[in-house]
Design an enzyme around this catalytic site. Sequence first.
Site, PDB file in Angstrom:
ATOM      1  NE  ARG A   1      45.592  65.474  11.409  1.00  0.00           N
ATOM      2  CZ  ARG A   1      45.474  66.476  12.320  1.00  0.00           C
ATOM      3  NH1 ARG A   1      46.740  66.947  12.747  1.00  0.00           N
ATOM      4  NH2 ARG A   1      44.398  66.830  12.996  1.00  0.00           N
TER       5      ARG A   1
ATOM      6  CG  HIS B   1      51.194  70.378   8.923  1.00  0.00           C
ATOM      7  ND1 HIS B   1      52.305  70.969   9.779  1.00  0.00           N
ATOM      8  CD2 HIS B   1      49.862  70.821   9.314  1.00  0.00           C
ATOM      9  CE1 HIS B   1      51.471  71.861  10.427  1.00  0.00           C
ATOM     10  NE2 HIS B   1      49.968  71.661  10.230  1.00  0.00           N
TER      11      HIS B   1
ATOM     12  CG  ASP C   1      48.110  79.802  10.088  1.00  0.00           C
ATOM     13  OD1 ASP C   1      48.475  79.207   9.352  1.00  0.00           O
ATOM     14  OD2 ASP C   1      47.059  79.447  10.913  1.00  0.00           O
TER      15      ASP C   1
ATOM     16  CD  GLU D   1      51.928  73.450   7.236  1.00  0.00           C
ATOM     17  OE1 GLU D   1      51.107  72.963   6.872  1.00  0.00           O
ATOM     18  OE2 GLU D   1      52.018  74.084   8.404  1.00  0.00           O
TER      19      GLU D   1
END
Length: 315
Positions: free
Chosen positions: A90, A168, A213, A272
């Site tokens: 990324r 993501h 999360d 994701e």
Amino acid sequence: MSSEKSRYYEVCKGFNGLDKVLLRDPRGSSAEVYLYGGHVTSWKNDHGEELLFLSSKATFKPPKAIRGGIPICFPQFSCHGNLDRHGFARNRLWAIDDHPPPFPTNTSNKAFVDLILKPSEEEMKIWPHSFEFRLRVALGPGGYLMLTSRIRNTNTDGKPFSFTFAYHTYFFVSDICEVRVEGLETLDYLDNLQKKKRFTEQGDALTFESEVDKMYLSTPTKIAIIDHEKKRTYVLRKDGLPDAVVWNPWDKKAKAMADFGDNEYKHMVCVEAAAIEKPITLKPGEEWKGRLELSIVSSSYCSGQLDPRRVLQCS
């Protein structure tokens, strides 16, 4: 570039002079892909409405990753390994691949770009494996967005390598408190807020009242993200990606991130498509493929409630 292709595809300058590819569908939908990170930063429907979240404080300054859109996590997701968080794909400069190997594709997809990432000497020092990572970003005639990753082990020393991976994706939502995620009910997940302890999801849908999360395991190929206020549903379809991570930083973490607005957590959710729990292992010459398809449908109502099951079953 042929005039036919230029109707659908344009290379131009983005923030801070970084090169980007603009994909356009004649009906009005569009997508933007930065060569830095192979990073999709925008996906708009045929009304010009932005569907991906991009932080107003995102920095387009290498080597910092871009906050929002669809970062690609490779060869490591998060801290599941010895590399920097989320690996290096990324925050590397990808190249446009003008001569990709044969690609089984829908001939109606004329708005697409092929990118390629190969390791530099710098990567070889921190992750000593030779690979070719090919990424196709395509905009479908219905305005859907498809990302297909093909990763090949090109080691000449006979050694296999293993990696974890995620798209993501940051979805734009009107109000996180009015969002439901369907398709993850009764599944096991690892809670990153509780030292990756394993739990089983309860309830009819995942809703948001505080920081989330979670990494869901053995997930279905289709997940729905319902934006109650907008009366629309994102449908996420995936292949080769058994896991799904759901993340929203909420207020305290948002304020702690320099490249994230204090209140922007209210307008995003990450869902994701990923391969994390069981890393992918490739022998030399072997190739892995992971596909993500995103589309939008209008949410249907039943007794005043959104009916995502209809979306999951019929769309």
